[in-house]
Write a protein that holds these residues in place. Structure first.
Motif, PDB file in Angstrom:
ATOM      1  N   ASP A  44     -14.565  -4.041 -11.005  1.00 50.79           N
ATOM      2  CA  ASP A  44     -15.521  -3.124 -10.387  1.00 50.79           C
ATOM      3  C   ASP A  44     -15.741  -1.877 -11.237  1.00 50.79           C
ATOM      4  N   SER A  83      -3.786   4.620   1.989  1.00 50.53           N
ATOM      5  CA  SER A  83      -4.608   3.645   1.274  1.00 50.53           C
ATOM      6  C   SER A  83      -4.460   2.279   1.923  1.00 50.53           C
ATOM      7  N   LYS A 142     -13.340  -0.042 -12.484  1.00 54.64           N
ATOM      8  CA  LYS A 142     -12.203   0.879 -12.363  1.00 54.64           C
ATOM      9  C   LYS A 142     -11.041   0.427 -13.243  1.00 54.64           C
ATOM     10  N   ASN A 161       0.845  -1.189   0.000  1.00 56.03           N
ATOM     11  CA  ASN A 161       0.000   0.000   0.000  1.00 56.03           C
ATOM     12  C   ASN A 161       0.879   1.238   0.000  1.00 56.03           C
ATOM     13  N   CYS A 192      -2.675   0.886  -4.181  1.00 53.64           N
ATOM     14  CA  CYS A 192      -2.647  -0.401  -3.490  1.00 53.64           C
ATOM     15  C   CYS A 192      -2.289  -1.426  -4.561  1.00 53.64           C
ATOM     16  N   SER A 248      -9.533  -6.057  -2.707  1.00 48.02           N
ATOM     17  CA  SER A 248     -10.422  -4.937  -2.390  1.00 48.02           C
ATOM     18  C   SER A 248      -9.671  -3.940  -1.520  1.00 48.02           C
ATOM     19  N   GLY A 249     -10.312  -2.820  -1.254  1.00 40.17           N
ATOM     20  CA  GLY A 249      -9.692  -1.835  -0.388  1.00 40.17           C
ATOM     21  C   GLY A 249     -10.164  -0.436  -0.700  1.00 40.17           C
ATOM     22  N   HIS A 250      -9.371   0.517  -0.257  1.00 37.14           N
ATOM     23  CA  HIS A 250      -9.684   1.930  -0.421  1.00 37.14           C
ATOM     24  C   HIS A 250      -8.409   2.660  -0.809  1.00 37.14           C
ATOM     25  N   VAL A 251      -8.475   3.403  -1.906  1.00 36.94           N
ATOM     26  CA  VAL A 251      -7.335   4.201  -2.354  1.00 36.94           C
ATOM     27  C   VAL A 251      -7.592   5.648  -1.969  1.00 36.94           C
ATOM     28  N   SER A 252      -6.628   6.255  -1.299  1.00 36.16           N
ATOM     29  CA  SER A 252      -6.728   7.643  -0.860  1.00 36.16           C
ATOM     30  C   SER A 252      -5.588   8.447  -1.465  1.00 36.16           C
TER      31      SER A 252
END
Length: 114
Positions: free
Chosen positions: A83, A32, A85, A24, A59, A47-51
Motif C-alpha cells: 500500500d 491499533s 507504506k 497488536n 500491528c 490490513s488495519g489501522h495503526v495508532s
C-alpha cells in the motif's frame, strides 16, 4: 550453479488464516487493530489501522514454522503487493530467542519481489 529454494508459506484459496497469529499494540496499552483475511484469489490480505495513541504504534502477523536447516540458503524472498507504506520482515532462529533478524522495506501498489 542452481540455487535451491524452499517455500515456507504460500497463501492460496484453502489457506487457513488461523495458521497466523495477530499481535497488536494492545499488548502494551495501544489501540491499533490489524486483520488478516484470505481474499477470493487466495491471497493473504493484512490490513488495519495503526495508532500512536497510548504509546502504541504497531500491528503484526506471525507464523511459526517447523525448524528448518538454513545452511544452504542465503536469503528470504517475499512476494507481495503493498500500500506504499514501510514494513519489516523479521525472523529468528528459535522460538525462545529474544533477538530477531530484521529487514525493512517500502511497498508499492504493484506486485513486488522483496
Amino acid at each position: 550453479m542452481m540455487r535451491e529454494e524452499v517455500t515456507i508459506f504460500d497463501f492460496n484459496k484453502t489457506s487457513n488464516r488461523k495458521q497466523w497469529d495477530l499481535v497488536n499494540d494492545e499488548v502494551m496499552g495501544g489501540i491499533s487493530m490489524g486483520l488478516l483475511q484470505i481474499d477470493d484469489d487466495g491471497n493473504g490480505v493484512f490490513s488495519g489501522h495503526v495508532s500512536l495513541e497510548n504509546n502504541g504504534g504497531f500491528c503484526l502477523i506471525k507464523h511459526d514454522i517447523n525448524r528448518i536447516s538454513v545452511e544452504k540458503y542465503s536469503s528470504f524472498v517475499i512476494k507481495l503487493k503493498g500500500d506504499g507504506k514501510k514494513y519489516a520482515f523479521r525472523c529468528k532462529s528459535g522460538e525462545h530467542q529474544r533477538h530477531t533478524y530484521s529487514y525493512s522495506f517500502k511497498t508499492t501498489k504493484d506486485w513486488q519481489t522483496i
